[in-house]
Design a protein around this motif. Structure first.
Motif, PDB file in Angstrom:
ATOM      1  N   GLY A  49       0.673  -1.275  -0.008  1.00 19.57           N
ATOM      2  CA  GLY A  49      -0.126  -0.114   0.087  1.00 19.57           C
ATOM      3  C   GLY A  49       0.810   1.097   0.067  1.00 19.57           C
ATOM      4  O   GLY A  49       0.448   2.297   0.495  1.00 19.57           O
ATOM      5  N   GLY A  50       1.908   1.117  -0.493  1.00 19.79           N
ATOM      6  CA  GLY A  50       2.740   2.532  -0.693  1.00 19.79           C
ATOM      7  C   GLY A  50       3.568   2.753   0.629  1.00 19.79           C
ATOM      8  O   GLY A  50       4.064   3.684   0.834  1.00 19.79           O
ATOM      9  N   ASP A  51       3.668   1.706   1.652  1.00 19.28           N
ATOM     10  CA  ASP A  51       3.970   2.017   2.839  1.00 19.28           C
ATOM     11  C   ASP A  51       5.503   1.985   2.933  1.00 19.28           C
ATOM     12  O   ASP A  51       6.368   2.319   3.626  1.00 19.28           O
ATOM     13  N   ILE A  52       6.013   1.433   1.755  1.00 17.25           N
ATOM     14  CA  ILE A  52       7.744   1.473   1.519  1.00 17.25           C
ATOM     15  C   ILE A  52       8.009   2.460   0.744  1.00 17.25           C
ATOM     16  O   ILE A  52       7.716   2.414  -0.604  1.00 17.25           O
ATOM     17  N   PRO A  53       8.894   3.342   1.124  1.00 16.09           N
ATOM     18  CA  PRO A  53       9.619   4.582   0.489  1.00 16.09           C
ATOM     19  C   PRO A  53      10.483   3.934  -0.727  1.00 16.09           C
ATOM     20  O   PRO A  53      11.651   4.446  -0.476  1.00 16.09           O
ATOM     21  N   MET A  54      10.204   3.206  -1.625  1.00 16.46           N
ATOM     22  CA  MET A  54      11.386   2.511  -2.517  1.00 16.46           C
ATOM     23  C   MET A  54      10.678   2.265  -3.538  1.00 16.46           C
ATOM     24  O   MET A  54       9.482   1.938  -3.679  1.00 16.46           O
ATOM     25  N   ASP A  55      11.511   2.014  -4.727  1.00 17.68           N
ATOM     26  CA  ASP A  55      11.097   1.647  -6.000  1.00 17.68           C
ATOM     27  C   ASP A  55      11.162   0.062  -5.906  1.00 17.68           C
ATOM     28  O   ASP A  55      12.078  -0.513  -5.767  1.00 17.68           O
ATOM     29  N   LEU A  56      10.124  -0.777  -6.147  1.00 21.91           N
ATOM     30  CA  LEU A  56       9.954  -1.926  -5.969  1.00 21.91           C
ATOM     31  C   LEU A  56       9.973  -2.833  -7.157  1.00 21.91           C
ATOM     32  O   LEU A  56       9.951  -3.990  -7.592  1.00 21.91           O
ATOM     33  N   THR A  57      10.300  -1.994  -8.564  1.00 22.25           N
ATOM     34  CA  THR A  57      10.169  -2.461  -9.909  1.00 22.25           C
ATOM     35  C   THR A  57      10.956  -3.771 -10.021  1.00 22.25           C
ATOM     36  O   THR A  57      10.857  -4.611 -10.577  1.00 22.25           O
TER      37      THR A  57
END
Length: 147
Positions: A49-57
């Motif tokens: 839910g966008g809780d992790i401030p990183m690029d998950l690509t």
């Protein structure tokens, strides 16, 4: 009724072979109907839910590569690579979309045969059944099916 294009939706567990085998038997009885097999990955953004401030690509790409490899292991040698699909999204939505776009007339999914609250809280097979525009076969899998 005869079937021309069967979609097998799998979760990549050991039970996926059982679901594919059931679909293959139906395809054989229907003049060797086309079989497509798919697995749906939920986007990591949904899980966190966008809780992790990183690029998950890059992580999503790794999951995608792993899913494609595992799907290939399950499908081989029965389903050609062109008919193996890994998609990202919500499973029931993507299964419905693929079915509509590709003229699928039977969807085969695994079901753990849950009852009561587990069924009410939702399973992929229940979601697929309720929105499908074609026939759906839920193949019982899991411990209960082995007895």
């Amino acid at each position: 009724m005869s079937y021309h294009h069967i979609l097998v939706a799998v979760d990549l567990t050991k039970d996926s072979h059982k679901v594919l085998e059931r679909a293959m038997a139906i395809a054989e009885r229907n003049d060797h109907a086309k079989i497509s097999i798919m697995h749906t990955l939920e986007p990591l953004g949904f899980a966190y839910g966008g809780d992790i401030p990183m690029d998950l690509t890059s992580i999503q790409d790794q999951l995608d590569d792993h899913a494609k490899k595992r799907l290939g292991e399950i499908a081989a040698p029965h389903v050609v690579e062109d008919n193996q699909h890994v998609v990202v999204g919500m499973p029931d939505t993507e299964i419905h979309r693929f079915s509509a776009d590709n003229g699928v007339d039977l969807i085969v999914v695994g079901s753990h045969g849950r009852h009561g609250f587990a069924l009410l809280l939702g399973s992929t097979s229940t979601g697929v059944l309720h929105g499908a525009q074609c026939d759906v076969l839920a193949v019982r899998v899991g411990k209960e099916s082995d007895e």
